[in-house]
Design an enzyme around this catalytic site. Structure first.
Site: not given
Length: 294
Positions: A63, A65
């Site tokens: 992901h 982030d």
């Protein structure tokens, strides 16, 4: 030297006071960089972390982030003329994403891509266990083998000093004196990194007896339904993980932007954490390891 340097503490999106994820673990001669999100390169400057400090990069999952800072970090390492190999660990299902991110970074770093497909050891002292998130995710645990600590009074009593001390440690015996005669057991230290997960067995295995546990605390206990929907931990669940596993220190991080203040999240975790010392991380915080257990 063993120390955790927190480079960022935000989940999903950064805020005015919190950068995306990023954590550097200094562990003797190694520097393990965990989940570098956007802006990690800049945070390294603020924290006094050089590109040469990084020897391994560990991604829990892909992901954004948790990995979009990878090109910038690698480019900085190239600029700093990092000469040592840098191993990049990540779930095998993220291969295309990792290769794409590496491809847009500046060349010149000796990167060793090391995907993992199953739980277990992936490097000396470093293991992974599966977590329960929306995509394939693994947490990390770094462990030091148990050893022995020398007792100066016992060494003096048998007349061992100078280079002979090192020889005794290497060989386990010097004449009639055994290493165990002049030492006491020393439990190895351990570090656990549990990110983006619902409660699961893998998180428990990673956290078991950890001297320092870093755990996501994305949601307040009041938002437990959201945590379940997105497969994240609440603050109370992070505290429960530390308490049930016997972790000594718990560092909370990966906070949702819906919480400008995280004092209450820290309190929620502390109520469930048993004897663990609980602290909610701020960007650029540093956490040392506790003294060894007897």
């Amino acid at each position: 030297m063993r120390e955790l340097v927190v480079l960022g503490t935000a989940s999903q999106v950064p805020t005015r006071t919190r950068n995306h994820n990023g954590y550097l673990l200094r562990w003797d001669g190694e520097g393990l960089l965990f989940d570098p999100g956007e802006g990690t390169q800049r945070q390294m400057i603020y924290a006094g972390v050089a590109g040469t400090d990084v020897t391994r990069i560990c991604l829990t999952h892909v992901h954004g982030d948790h990995c979009y800072g990878l090109p910038g970090v690698i480019s900085r390492m190239a600029l700093d003329r990092v000469e040592h190999p840098v191993h990049v660990h990540y779930p095998a299902s993220g291969e295309l994403m990792v290769r794409a991110l590496v491809a847009i970074a500046s060349p010149g770093v000796d990167l060793r891509l090391v995907p993992h497909r199953a739980p277990g050891d992936i490097a000396p002292g470093l293991e992974v266990q599966p977590l329960k998130h929306r995509i394939e995710t693994y947490g990390y645990r770094l462990s030091e083998p148990d050893g022995r600590s020398l007792v100066p009074e016992r060494l003096a009593a048998v007349g061992i000093a100078g280079p002979d001390v090192g020889r005794l440690q290497r060989e386990g015996r010097l004449g009639e004196v055994r290493l165990e005669d002049v030492s006491v057991p020393r439990r190895g230290q351990s570090f656990a990194f549990v990110m983006d997960t619902a409660q699961c067995e893998g998180a428990e295995q990673l956290a078991e007896g950890a001297d320092l546990l870093v755990a996501e605390s994305t949601f307040s206990d009041d938002d437990a339904a959201l945590a379940e929907q997105y497969r994240h931990l609440t603050a109370g669940q992070a505290g429960e993980l530390a308490g049930s596993s016997g972790a000594r220190n718990l560092v909370l991080t990966h906070f949702s932007s819906r919480y400008p203040e995280v004092t209450e999240l820290e309190a929620q975790a502390r109520r469930k954490a048993g004897s663990a010392v609980v602290r909610a991380a701020e960007d650029l915080d540093r956490f040392g390891f506790p003294k060894r257990r007897a």
